[in-house]
Design a protein around this motif. Structure first.
Motif, PDB file in Angstrom:
ATOM      1  N   PHE A  15      -1.870   4.091   6.496  1.00 41.55           N
ATOM      2  CA  PHE A  15      -0.557   4.063   5.850  1.00 41.55           C
ATOM      3  C   PHE A  15       0.459   4.803   6.711  1.00 41.55           C
ATOM      4  O   PHE A  15       1.571   4.303   6.971  1.00 41.55           O
ATOM      5  CB  PHE A  15      -0.667   4.709   4.466  1.00 41.55           C
ATOM      6  CG  PHE A  15       0.557   4.537   3.607  1.00 41.55           C
ATOM      7  CD1 PHE A  15       0.720   3.416   2.816  1.00 41.55           C
ATOM      8  CD2 PHE A  15       1.542   5.510   3.597  1.00 41.55           C
ATOM      9  CE1 PHE A  15       1.840   3.262   2.020  1.00 41.55           C
ATOM     10  CE2 PHE A  15       2.680   5.358   2.806  1.00 41.55           C
ATOM     11  CZ  PHE A  15       2.816   4.227   2.022  1.00 41.55           C
ATOM     12  N   LEU A  19       3.646   3.279   8.579  1.00 34.44           N
ATOM     13  CA  LEU A  19       4.995   3.758   8.213  1.00 34.44           C
ATOM     14  C   LEU A  19       5.750   4.196   9.462  1.00 34.44           C
ATOM     15  O   LEU A  19       6.929   3.865   9.647  1.00 34.44           O
ATOM     16  CB  LEU A  19       4.867   4.925   7.223  1.00 34.44           C
ATOM     17  CG  LEU A  19       6.197   5.513   6.738  1.00 34.44           C
ATOM     18  CD1 LEU A  19       6.986   4.473   5.989  1.00 34.44           C
ATOM     19  CD2 LEU A  19       5.943   6.718   5.857  1.00 34.44           C
ATOM     20  N   ALA A  22       6.862   1.139  11.215  1.00 30.82           N
ATOM     21  CA  ALA A  22       7.929   0.430  10.502  1.00 30.82           C
ATOM     22  C   ALA A  22       9.270   1.122  10.692  1.00 30.82           C
ATOM     23  O   ALA A  22      10.312   0.476  10.663  1.00 30.82           O
ATOM     24  CB  ALA A  22       7.594   0.332   9.021  1.00 30.82           C
ATOM     25  N   LYS A  31       7.951  -4.370  13.290  1.00 31.98           N
ATOM     26  CA  LYS A  31       8.085  -3.697  12.000  1.00 31.98           C
ATOM     27  C   LYS A  31       7.240  -4.405  10.946  1.00 31.98           C
ATOM     28  O   LYS A  31       6.558  -3.780  10.139  1.00 31.98           O
ATOM     29  CB  LYS A  31       9.542  -3.699  11.545  1.00 31.98           C
ATOM     30  CG  LYS A  31      10.434  -2.669  12.210  1.00 31.98           C
ATOM     31  CD  LYS A  31      11.833  -2.778  11.640  1.00 31.98           C
ATOM     32  CE  LYS A  31      12.852  -1.938  12.366  1.00 31.98           C
ATOM     33  NZ  LYS A  31      12.814  -0.507  12.031  1.00 31.98           N
ATOM     34  N   LEU A  32       7.291  -5.735  10.967  1.00 39.33           N
ATOM     35  CA  LEU A  32       6.547  -6.507   9.970  1.00 39.33           C
ATOM     36  C   LEU A  32       5.044  -6.275  10.128  1.00 39.33           C
ATOM     37  O   LEU A  32       4.318  -6.105   9.147  1.00 39.33           O
ATOM     38  CB  LEU A  32       6.881  -7.997  10.128  1.00 39.33           C
ATOM     39  CG  LEU A  32       6.477  -8.888   8.977  1.00 39.33           C
ATOM     40  CD1 LEU A  32       7.241  -8.533   7.720  1.00 39.33           C
ATOM     41  CD2 LEU A  32       6.724 -10.345   9.335  1.00 39.33           C
ATOM     42  N   VAL A  35       4.189  -2.954   8.746  1.00 36.42           N
ATOM     43  CA  VAL A  35       4.095  -2.977   7.284  1.00 36.42           C
ATOM     44  C   VAL A  35       2.724  -3.504   6.862  1.00 36.42           C
ATOM     45  O   VAL A  35       2.114  -3.010   5.913  1.00 36.42           O
ATOM     46  CB  VAL A  35       5.234  -3.833   6.692  1.00 36.42           C
ATOM     47  CG1 VAL A  35       5.003  -4.090   5.220  1.00 36.42           C
ATOM     48  CG2 VAL A  35       6.564  -3.146   6.894  1.00 36.42           C
ATOM     49  N   MET A  38       0.292  -0.757   7.032  1.00 32.23           N
ATOM     50  CA  MET A  38       0.427   0.099   5.843  1.00 32.23           C
ATOM     51  C   MET A  38      -0.347  -0.490   4.669  1.00 32.23           C
ATOM     52  O   MET A  38      -1.032   0.215   3.928  1.00 32.23           O
ATOM     53  CB  MET A  38       1.896   0.209   5.422  1.00 32.23           C
ATOM     54  CG  MET A  38       2.770   1.042   6.310  1.00 32.23           C
ATOM     55  SD  MET A  38       4.483   0.953   5.752  1.00 32.23           S
ATOM     56  CE  MET A  38       4.447   2.069   4.351  1.00 32.23           C
ATOM     57  N   ILE A  39      -0.199  -1.810   4.512  1.00 29.14           N
ATOM     58  CA  ILE A  39      -0.840  -2.464   3.373  1.00 29.14           C
ATOM     59  C   ILE A  39      -2.352  -2.301   3.447  1.00 29.14           C
ATOM     60  O   ILE A  39      -3.008  -2.019   2.435  1.00 29.14           O
ATOM     61  CB  ILE A  39      -0.438  -3.949   3.344  1.00 29.14           C
ATOM     62  CG1 ILE A  39       1.033  -4.057   2.966  1.00 29.14           C
ATOM     63  CG2 ILE A  39      -1.311  -4.722   2.382  1.00 29.14           C
ATOM     64  CD1 ILE A  39       1.589  -5.433   3.067  1.00 29.14           C
ATOM     65  N   VAL A  42      -3.289   0.946   2.021  1.00 29.19           N
ATOM     66  CA  VAL A  42      -3.251   1.005   0.558  1.00 29.19           C
ATOM     67  C   VAL A  42      -4.491   0.332  -0.027  1.00 29.19           C
ATOM     68  O   VAL A  42      -5.124   0.843  -0.955  1.00 29.19           O
ATOM     69  CB  VAL A  42      -1.972   0.335   0.035  1.00 29.19           C
ATOM     70  CG1 VAL A  42      -1.976   0.322  -1.481  1.00 29.19           C
ATOM     71  CG2 VAL A  42      -0.749   1.056   0.545  1.00 29.19           C
ATOM     72  N   PHE A  43      -4.859  -0.827   0.549  1.00 29.17           N
ATOM     73  CA  PHE A  43      -6.027  -1.539   0.007  1.00 29.17           C
ATOM     74  C   PHE A  43      -7.288  -0.703   0.161  1.00 29.17           C
ATOM     75  O   PHE A  43      -8.155  -0.699  -0.716  1.00 29.17           O
ATOM     76  CB  PHE A  43      -6.200  -2.877   0.728  1.00 29.17           C
ATOM     77  CG  PHE A  43      -5.130  -3.875   0.364  1.00 29.17           C
ATOM     78  CD1 PHE A  43      -4.368  -3.689  -0.782  1.00 29.17           C
ATOM     79  CD2 PHE A  43      -4.889  -4.982   1.149  1.00 29.17           C
ATOM     80  CE1 PHE A  43      -3.385  -4.596  -1.125  1.00 29.17           C
ATOM     81  CE2 PHE A  43      -3.905  -5.893   0.808  1.00 29.17           C
ATOM     82  CZ  PHE A  43      -3.161  -5.694  -0.324  1.00 29.17           C
ATOM     83  N   THR A  45      -7.511   2.550   0.088  1.00 26.33           N
ATOM     84  CA  THR A  45      -7.570   3.593  -0.943  1.00 26.33           C
ATOM     85  C   THR A  45      -7.877   2.980  -2.312  1.00 26.33           C
ATOM     86  O   THR A  45      -8.428   3.653  -3.166  1.00 26.33           O
ATOM     87  CB  THR A  45      -6.248   4.379  -1.052  1.00 26.33           C
ATOM     88  OG1 THR A  45      -5.197   3.456  -1.316  1.00 26.33           O
ATOM     89  CG2 THR A  45      -5.949   5.147   0.192  1.00 26.33           C
ATOM     90  N   PHE A  46      -7.507   1.715  -2.497  1.00 23.20           N
ATOM     91  CA  PHE A  46      -7.837   1.082  -3.772  1.00 23.20           C
ATOM     92  C   PHE A  46      -9.332   0.815  -3.879  1.00 23.20           C
ATOM     93  O   PHE A  46      -9.962   1.054  -4.902  1.00 23.20           O
ATOM     94  CB  PHE A  46      -7.097  -0.259  -3.895  1.00 23.20           C
ATOM     95  CG  PHE A  46      -6.059  -0.265  -4.978  1.00 23.20           C
ATOM     96  CD1 PHE A  46      -6.400  -0.010  -6.294  1.00 23.20           C
ATOM     97  CD2 PHE A  46      -4.730  -0.524  -4.682  1.00 23.20           C
ATOM     98  CE1 PHE A  46      -5.444  -0.015  -7.288  1.00 23.20           C
ATOM     99  CE2 PHE A  46      -3.763  -0.528  -5.672  1.00 23.20           C
ATOM    100  CZ  PHE A  46      -4.121  -0.271  -6.972  1.00 23.20           C
TER     101      PHE A  46
END
Lengths: 112, 510
Positions: A15, A19, A22, A31-32, A35, A38-39, A42-43, A45-46
């Motif tokens: 992440f 960041l 980005a 940048k894309l 991002v 980053m995603i 997040v996944f 940590t989920f």
């Protein structure tokens, strides 16, 4: 370090890397991509706490990440389409109607 | 209840299949959705909140939909603003007004030309021959406009009804994607760049929100708001997760100093899109905030965050108003005014944190409703005036009533609501927020509310005074089509009526 904290730390690291990219990168394509990094964080940590305990993994976390991947795909596709169009507006479409793959950074060419 | 989401989705798909009738399908869909919203609001007003488990699955696996007072009010707001904007958009595109120069460049020619590029054109200057500029003609309907238009409504309705954190993320993302696509519909440079920036900022903001949710889920194992409210407890994870969630929402809501993406996006895009984005799309993240902050988060938010939110809110009111004062262009002025108005929403949240039982939250919601109506009316009226003048330079919009009496009246009425004149909807919202500030002993917040109203009067009178100056005889002014004037006028009247008939609305609020 338990596997759970390892994954969570990795997720936070991804992440943070994303960041940083980005914010710092100047080309929107990069940048894309940042991002998207980053995603992934997040996944991670989920998913990480989903495997805790002996029972089967948590189906809710998996369903969430699958949905998240679909949403991300949509957002990334829209971003790529917009970047292509911005490029075409600046440089005009290539001979075959396609754009050249890369634009020079800082190019301030006019329309067409 | 699910029909409020299913109808716009179905309408969107239908308008892809029957592209030729897309405008009529959109209008029918929006009307039907508004009818569903009204029936739901009636049921809630009579019998209290209604719950629905999608597909019959109970939480935690399933998603709970809840229609309570705030939800149905925001649904009604979305329905009304959408009805007016859809009727407006149906006339906005594709029909000649006076001489129609065929537009070979594509759909974007219209108000995209009201960007920096057109400032040099001497439209209406004394001595110049008044020609009909590109902005006078209707642009072609951009490809895919109507389906995306309806997807945005579906995302909003879904967001207002859901009671599940992850579902909120999905609805927010759909809202963003549809909003970005609509901003990009100008097909020109400014619109595309604004859309890319909007998309990147919104995606990063969503990820902060989602990371916060993932931490909360890892710690407490629930996503349903009610369940989370019972399970949540202070701790290290909570202390990290809540700021992440709030930061993500704050960026999406364009609160100062994260507002930088909003004015370019609104300034560059087509008028009907401006109206729904400013009136409704920024209410999406606000709605999530009013679900979370006085709800599950109330017990665990440190007071410092409430103070920080209040500080940012005051900064937004002052900075947005000052920037609005400086804008030479009408659409940018209205866009910066949104930055200031978002400050009031945040101020209400900050006060609601300080005193959960006080009137702050009611005031914030009421202000959001009245702002939605007034801001949509203002953008639509501005669009009609821009259509008749062919540009949006405020200094040259002399005697705008020559182009459209109704739109000028709508602009004035909406301004009354935004400034917060007594009896308008904005007044009651501000009054309740101010009352909360007085009760909580926050003189600075009270000063911000009053001062913000004065600043709003200053920047809005910059526009309204133009109705009282002598018209420029050389300016070629075309009458705006009636179908562009009436939606703006009716919305503006509603924004004032909301204040006069506030009792049933306040009755639905907690």
């Amino acid at each position: 370090m338990t596997p759970e904290t390892l994954y969570a730390t990795l997720g936070a690291l991804l992440f943070g890397i994303g960041l940083y990219g980005a914010i710092v990168r100047r080309l929107v394509l990069r940048k894309l991509i940042a991002v998207n990094v980053m995603i992934s964080g997040v996944f991670l940590t989920f998913i990480a706490p989903g495997g805790r305990g002996e029972g089967p993994p948590d189906p809710v976390a998996q369903a969430i990440v699958l949905t998240g991947i679909v949403v991300t795909l949509g957002g990334t596709a829209l971003g790529l389409a917009l970047i292509r169009r911005a490029h075409a507006i600046r440089h005009g479409p290539g001979p075959s109607g396609r754009n050249p793959a890369d634009g020079a950074p800082g190019d301030r060419g006019g329309f067409g | 209840m699910t029909w409020a989401v299913i109808l716009p989705l179905a309408g969107a798909l239908l308008s892809v299949l029957l592209a030729r009738h897309a405008a009529r399908i959109a209008l029918g869909t929006v009307l039907a959705t508004l009818a569903v919203d009204a029936a739901l609001a009636r049921a809630v007003a009579l019998g209290g909140p209604i719950e629905h488990q999608v597909g019959g699955w109970p939480p935690p696996l399933g998603i709970r939909l809840v229609a309570d007072g705030p939800a149905v009010l925001f649904l009604l707001l979305a329905g009304v603003v959408y009805l007016a904007s859809t009727a407006y958009a149906a006339r906005f595109f594709d029909r000649p007004n006076g001489a129609r120069s065929g537009s070979p460049v594509g759909p974007g020619r219209f108000e995209s030309a009201v960007g920096p590029a057109s400032s040099a054109s001497a439209v209406g200057r004394a001595g110049a021959i008044p020609h009909v500029p590109a902005t006078r003609t209707s642009p072609r309907t951009p490809a895919g406009f109507w389906p995306v238009w309806l997807f945005l409504l579906a995302a909003l309705d879904g967001l207002f009804l859901t009671s599940d954190l992850f579902n909120m993320y999905v609805a927010l993302e759909l809202l963003t994607l549809a909003g970005v696509a609509l901003v990009a519909m100008t097909h020109d440079r400014a619109g595309t760049q604004a859309a890319i920036r909007y998309l990147l900022v919104a995606m990063v903001a969503s990820l902060f929100f989602l990371l916060g949710i993932s931490l909360l889920y890892a710690e407490f194992g629930v996503l349903d708001l009610e369940g989370l409210g019972e399970a949540i407890a202070p701790g290290r994870i909570t202390a990290v997760a809540i700021p992440l969630v709030l930061l993500g929402l704050a960026v999406k809501l364009a609160i100062f100093p994260f507002h930088f993406w909003l004015p370019p996006a609104y300034g560059a895009t087509l008028t009907p899109v401006c109206a729904v984005l400013s009136a409704l799309a920024i209410k999406g993240p606000f709605f999530v905030l009013i679900r979370l902050v006085p709800g599950p988060f109330a017990a665990v938010i440190p007071p410092a965050i409430g103070t920080l939110i209040g500080g940012l809110a005051l900064g937004g009111i002052v900075w947005g108003s000052l920037r609005a004062l400086q804008q030479p262009r009408l659409k940018l002025l209205i866009a910066y005014s949104s930055v200031a108005q978002v400050g009031y929403l945040f101020l209400a949240l900050s006060l609601a944190l300080a005193d959960p039982t006080g009137p702050a939250l009611r005031g914030g919601i009421f202000f959001a409703l009245s702002h939605g109506l007034a801001k949509a009316a203002m953008f639509l009226a501005a669009g009609a005036i821009i259509r008749s003048f062919g540009h949006d330079r405020i200094a040259d919009l002399r005697a705008p009533q020559r182009g459209s009496h109704l739109a000028t009246t709508a602009l004035a009425l909406a301004a009354v609501g935004l400034m917060g004149f007594p009896a308008s909807g904005g007044f009651i919202g501000k009054w309740l927020i101010g009352e909360a500030a007085a009760l909580a002993g926050r003189p600075l917040a009270l000063a911000g509310i009053v001062g913000g109203g004065l600043l709003a009067a200053l920047y809005l009178f910059r526009v309204l005074r133009q109705a009282f100056v002598a018209p420029d005889p050389a300016a070629g002014v075309v009458r705006a089509p009636a179908a562009l004037e009436w939606p703006a006028f009716l919305l503006a009247v509603l924004s004032v009526l909301l204040g006069v008939a506030s009792a049933p609305v306040l009755g639905l609020l907690p």
